[in-house]
Design a protein around this motif. Structure first.
Motif, PDB file in Angstrom:
ATOM      1  N   GLN A   1       0.928  -1.152  -0.010  1.00  0.00           N
ATOM      2  CA  GLN A   1       0.120  -0.049   0.121  1.00  0.00           C
ATOM      3  C   GLN A   1       0.854   1.091   0.033  1.00  0.00           C
ATOM      4  O   GLN A   1       1.978   1.166   0.623  1.00  0.00           O
TER       5      GLN A   1
ATOM      6  N   PHE B   1       1.023   5.283   0.433  1.00  0.00           N
ATOM      7  CA  PHE B   1      -0.063   6.586   1.234  1.00  0.00           C
ATOM      8  C   PHE B   1       0.970   7.871   0.908  1.00  0.00           C
ATOM      9  O   PHE B   1       1.940   7.856   1.116  1.00  0.00           O
ATOM     10  N   SER B   2       0.144   8.763   0.185  1.00  0.00           N
ATOM     11  CA  SER B   2       0.857  10.034  -0.037  1.00  0.00           C
ATOM     12  C   SER B   2       0.608  11.198   1.016  1.00  0.00           C
ATOM     13  O   SER B   2      -0.469  11.348   1.310  1.00  0.00           O
ATOM     14  N   LEU B   3       1.742  11.723   1.231  1.00  0.00           N
ATOM     15  CA  LEU B   3       1.446  12.722   2.503  1.00  0.00           C
ATOM     16  C   LEU B   3       2.134  14.031   1.843  1.00  0.00           C
ATOM     17  O   LEU B   3       3.394  14.246   1.612  1.00  0.00           O
TER      18      LEU B   3
ATOM     19  N   TYR C   1       6.197   9.599   1.245  1.00  0.00           N
ATOM     20  CA  TYR C   1       5.218   8.503   1.068  1.00  0.00           C
ATOM     21  C   TYR C   1       5.588   7.458   2.330  1.00  0.00           C
ATOM     22  O   TYR C   1       6.668   7.325   2.762  1.00  0.00           O
TER      23      TYR C   1
ATOM     24  N   LYS D   1       3.484   0.324   2.938  1.00  0.00           N
ATOM     25  CA  LYS D   1       2.979  -0.659   3.730  1.00  0.00           C
ATOM     26  C   LYS D   1       3.105  -2.102   3.168  1.00  0.00           C
ATOM     27  O   LYS D   1       2.287  -2.192   2.587  1.00  0.00           O
TER      28      LYS D   1
ATOM     29  N   THR E   1       6.191  -1.467   7.417  1.00  0.00           N
ATOM     30  CA  THR E   1       6.176  -0.076   7.017  1.00  0.00           C
ATOM     31  C   THR E   1       7.203   0.926   7.095  1.00  0.00           C
ATOM     32  O   THR E   1       7.988   0.859   8.212  1.00  0.00           O
TER      33      THR E   1
ATOM     34  N   TYR F   1      -2.138  13.094   9.255  1.00  0.00           N
ATOM     35  CA  TYR F   1      -1.990  11.877   8.134  1.00  0.00           C
ATOM     36  C   TYR F   1      -2.250  10.225   8.774  1.00  0.00           C
ATOM     37  O   TYR F   1      -2.818   9.540   8.284  1.00  0.00           O
TER      38      TYR F   1
ATOM     39  N   GLN G   1      -5.668   9.883   9.544  1.00  0.00           N
ATOM     40  CA  GLN G   1      -6.357   9.736   8.341  1.00  0.00           C
ATOM     41  C   GLN G   1      -6.362   8.489   7.520  1.00  0.00           C
ATOM     42  O   GLN G   1      -7.232   7.912   7.165  1.00  0.00           O
ATOM     43  N   TYR G   2      -5.230   7.884   7.713  1.00  0.00           N
ATOM     44  CA  TYR G   2      -4.929   6.459   6.882  1.00  0.00           C
ATOM     45  C   TYR G   2      -4.947   5.329   8.058  1.00  0.00           C
ATOM     46  O   TYR G   2      -4.665   4.332   7.700  1.00  0.00           O
ATOM     47  N   SER G   3      -5.298   5.588   9.111  1.00  0.00           N
ATOM     48  CA  SER G   3      -5.240   4.539  10.258  1.00  0.00           C
ATOM     49  C   SER G   3      -4.240   3.809  10.392  1.00  0.00           C
ATOM     50  O   SER G   3      -3.854   2.499  10.388  1.00  0.00           O
ATOM     51  N   ILE G   4      -3.024   4.631  10.593  1.00  0.00           N
ATOM     52  CA  ILE G   4      -1.533   3.816  10.626  1.00  0.00           C
ATOM     53  C   ILE G   4      -1.250   4.202  11.995  1.00  0.00           C
ATOM     54  O   ILE G   4      -1.066   5.342  12.707  1.00  0.00           O
TER      55      ILE G   4
END
Length: 224
Positions: free
Chosen positions: A4, A6-8, A16, A19, A23, A40, A43-46
């Protein structure tokens, strides 16, 4: 397992989070990005503890400014190439010269303003050299490769599936270029071309730049 991505976005910069089984994060963004980084994660549930490594493609202020803060939040290690280590650890302002007409003009305009931004000294945990650095210990199917030119210590992350997290190996943001192009700022533009040949030969397909939107490598091949 397809990782996966994810852009930040922090202003004109994009970091980025990758994951896979584990991760990692690519670049640390500019200074004072701590609170936006926390948002973030929500937002991304990380879970912040998931991030075990922050790979700095290079130590320019806008790519490394909040790496230390991110380490405080996540416990991640910071990796930087030995040629850029002093810039990071001394909190040194670094802004490669312009290599296009707009690069030279904008450099002259922006440098006096950007030099006023405080840059905290940040100690690296992993010092990279010119050899590939496998990311398997971090649960990522890929490796860090040495791609100098923008700075002497610029690196990229090449995933086994062909995704390339390229930092400033290319720009694809309208403030800089009309499409995927070589960067408008660089210490050695001819070396950047050699770095592109390396990543092309090694199977890079989808490019994730530090400035602008992802693009397929065909775009940069046509440009080159």
């Amino acid at each position: 397992m397809k990782p996966q991505i994810f852009s930040l976005k922090f202003g004109i910069n994009t970091c980025y989070i990758i994951k896979g089984e584990g991760t990692i994060m690519i670049d640390g963004g500019p200074s004072k990005a701590r609170e936006k980084f926390k948002k973030y994660l929500i937002q991304y549930s990380i879970n912040p503890n998931e991030i075990k490594l922050v790979v700095l493609t290079h130590a320019d202020f806008d790519h490394s400014g909040s790496a230390g803060a991110i380490r405080e939040i996540t416990g991640a290690k910071i990796a930087v190439h030995e040629n850029d280590r002093a810039i990071l650890e001394e909190g040194r302002f670094n802004f490669p010269p312009g290599v296009t007409a707009w690069g030279k003009i904008s450099h002259a305009i922006f440098e006096p303003l950007l030099k006023k931004i405080p840059i905290p000294p940040q100690k690296a945990d992993i010092i990279l050299n010119n050899e590939d650095y496998p990311l398997s210990d971090f649960g990522i199917d890929g490796r860090i490769i040495y791609t100098p030119g923008h700075t002497a210590g610029h690196v990229s992350v090449l995933m086994d599936n062909g995704d390339l997290f390229a930092g400033c190996l290319a720009h694809n943001i309208r403030l800089f270029t009309p499409g995927p192009r070589l960067p408008i700022y660089a210490e050695d533009i001819e070396q950047i071309k050699k770095s592109w040949k390396l990543v092309i030969d090694q199977g890079a397909t989808m490019i994730y730049p530090g400035h602008g939107k992802p693009f397929h490598i065909d775009s940069i091949i046509k440009y080159l």
